[in-house]
Design an enzyme around this catalytic site. Structure first.
Site, PDB file in Angstrom:
ATOM      1  N   HIS A  58       0.821  -1.221   0.000  1.00  0.00           N
ATOM      2  CA  HIS A  58       0.000   0.000   0.000  1.00  0.00           C
ATOM      3  C   HIS A  58       0.854   1.271   0.000  1.00  0.00           C
ATOM      4  O   HIS A  58       0.302   2.370  -0.107  1.00  0.00           O
ATOM      5  CB  HIS A  58      -0.933   0.034   1.211  1.00  0.00           C
ATOM      6  CG  HIS A  58      -1.971  -1.041   1.206  1.00  0.00           C
ATOM      7  ND1 HIS A  58      -2.832  -1.241   0.143  1.00  0.00           N
ATOM      8  CD2 HIS A  58      -2.285  -1.989   2.130  1.00  0.00           C
ATOM      9  CE1 HIS A  58      -3.630  -2.262   0.415  1.00  0.00           C
ATOM     10  NE2 HIS A  58      -3.319  -2.735   1.604  1.00  0.00           N
TER      11      HIS A  58
ATOM     12  N   ASP B 298      -3.454 -10.801  -2.535  1.00  0.00           N
ATOM     13  CA  ASP B 298      -3.752 -10.320  -1.189  1.00  0.00           C
ATOM     14  C   ASP B 298      -5.235  -9.986  -1.192  1.00  0.00           C
ATOM     15  O   ASP B 298      -5.806  -9.699  -2.252  1.00  0.00           O
ATOM     16  CB  ASP B 298      -2.908  -9.070  -0.887  1.00  0.00           C
ATOM     17  CG  ASP B 298      -2.962  -8.636   0.570  1.00  0.00           C
ATOM     18  OD1 ASP B 298      -1.992  -8.919   1.305  1.00  0.00           O
ATOM     19  OD2 ASP B 298      -3.949  -7.998   0.976  1.00  0.00           O
TER      20      ASP B 298
ATOM     21  N   HIS C   2      -6.439  -7.380  -0.177  1.00  0.00           N
ATOM     22  CA  HIS C   2      -6.484  -5.954  -0.499  1.00  0.00           C
ATOM     23  C   HIS C   2      -5.658  -5.663  -1.752  1.00  0.00           C
ATOM     24  O   HIS C   2      -4.589  -6.245  -1.950  1.00  0.00           O
ATOM     25  CB  HIS C   2      -5.933  -5.121   0.660  1.00  0.00           C
ATOM     26  CG  HIS C   2      -6.634  -5.371   1.960  1.00  0.00           C
ATOM     27  ND1 HIS C   2      -6.075  -6.139   2.966  1.00  0.00           N
ATOM     28  CD2 HIS C   2      -7.843  -4.965   2.403  1.00  0.00           C
ATOM     29  CE1 HIS C   2      -6.914  -6.190   3.993  1.00  0.00           C
ATOM     30  NE2 HIS C   2      -7.994  -5.487   3.674  1.00  0.00           N
TER      31      HIS C   2
ATOM     32  N   ASP D 111      -4.182 -13.011   3.587  1.00  0.00           N
ATOM     33  CA  ASP D 111      -5.383 -12.606   4.298  1.00  0.00           C
ATOM     34  C   ASP D 111      -6.670 -12.886   3.517  1.00  0.00           C
ATOM     35  O   ASP D 111      -7.758 -12.530   3.980  1.00  0.00           O
ATOM     36  CB  ASP D 111      -5.323 -11.131   4.703  1.00  0.00           C
ATOM     37  CG  ASP D 111      -4.776 -10.227   3.622  1.00  0.00           C
ATOM     38  OD1 ASP D 111      -4.516 -10.711   2.493  1.00  0.00           O
ATOM     39  OD2 ASP D 111      -4.577  -9.031   3.895  1.00  0.00           O
TER      40      ASP D 111
END
Length: 307
Positions: free
Chosen positions: A126, A163, A165, A244
């Site tokens: 990120h 991921d 995200h 995740d």
């Protein structure tokens, strides 16, 4: 030669407060599981160096480095954003995580290891050119990509991000750079809440609906990623490896299993063997259910070890 396994105790000194999901216990759980399964006997352990300013400035601007340095407290915590805090050891941990990624590239491209896994934190995908967010400070995988391009003269590097995200920081850094193919799979309508349209021709997105499970992921990878990777024929594959999306992880709701991570890792290895002699550098990203993280990362690492 054995898979290089890069980590450092400094990565466990970065703490973001009690009960924060991105915690030092993530690495402890992973290492304990790998020890029990005997996988630590099948790797060459390497202490992660700190990334240099030159390595970080290939993917981040100087203003962000100065801002982060100024944010670090002498004690206690300081806040970067609603979810991301720093303590006195955060900067050193972040430099170790990014340095691990760069050094892993050096080891693999110099022939000292066939592939590498960076068991590091904080995560990185990120973190964009102008700053960090979402638990991330420096974009570790992007530092690895830049190391391969700048120091080793590679012309085609694939950055593959799985991921729950979306790796918006990596997209910010590499969108439009024809030397890099960025493939990203993530849960749609989840942080960082981006749309599903690729911002540039070198970005391949495979957003997945909540509760879609492993079969939907496999179909998306076969439809979108694998043909693009085959056409691109990367000289190195760098992986942002987030765990995740596992069904036990409450950060998201994709419902993957260890078998899905095993399958995905096998597909990436097959492409690496086809175009770049099996050269893969993988960097730990998300994964917050400790047991699921440990089991899933072990499945991913086993593919590298057995290559």
């Amino acid at each position: 030669m054995l898979t290089a396994y890069l980590s450092h105790p400094d990565c466990e000194r970065h703490v973001m407060g009690p009960d924060h999901p991105e915690c030092p216990e993530r690495l402890a759980a992973l290492n304990d599981h790998l020890l029990i399964k005997g996988l630590l006997d099948c790797v060459q352990p390497v202490d992660a160096p700190e990334a240099t300013d030159a390595q970080l400035l290939r993917v981040h601007d100087a203003a962000w480095l100065y801002r982060l340095q100024d944010l670090i407290p002498t004690e206690g915590y300081a806040r970067l954003d609603a979810d991301t805090l720093v303590n006195p050891f955060t900067l050193r941990a972040a430099r170790r995580a990014a340095g691990a990624a760069a050094h892993a590239v050096d080891l693999v491209l110099s022939g000292q290891a066939p592939n590498a896994f960076c068991a590091v934190r904080p995560p990185g995908h990120h973190a964009g050119r102008h700053g960090g967010s979402g638990f991330c400070f420096f974009n570790n995988a992007s530092v690895a990509v830049a190391q391969a391009l700048s120091e080793h003269g590679l012309q085609r590097v694939a950055l593959v991000d799985f991921d729950v995200h979306h790796g918006d920081g990596s997209e910010d850094i590499w969108a439009g750079d024809e030397r890099v193919l960025l493939c990203s799979s993530y849960q749609a309508d989840l942080f960082p809440f981006r749309d599903a349209s690729p911002p540039a021709a070198n970005v391949v997105l495979a957003p997945l609906p909540a509760r879609s499970g492993g079969p939907a992921m496999r179909a998306a990878i076969e439809t979108h990623w694998l043909p693009a990777l085959a056409r691109f024929a990367p000289e190195l594959i760098v992986v942002s490896a987030g765990f995740d999306a596992h069904r036990e992880d409450d950060m998201g709701n994709l419902g993957w299993s260890e078998a899905d991570y095993l399958w995905l890792s096998q597909q990436l290895l097959a492409q690496a063997q086809a175009s770049c002699g099996g050269r893969i550098v993988s960097c730990l990203e998300g994964g917050y259910s400790l047991s699921a993280l440990a089991r899933s990362a072990a499945a991913h690492l086993r593919v590298l070890v057995e290559a």
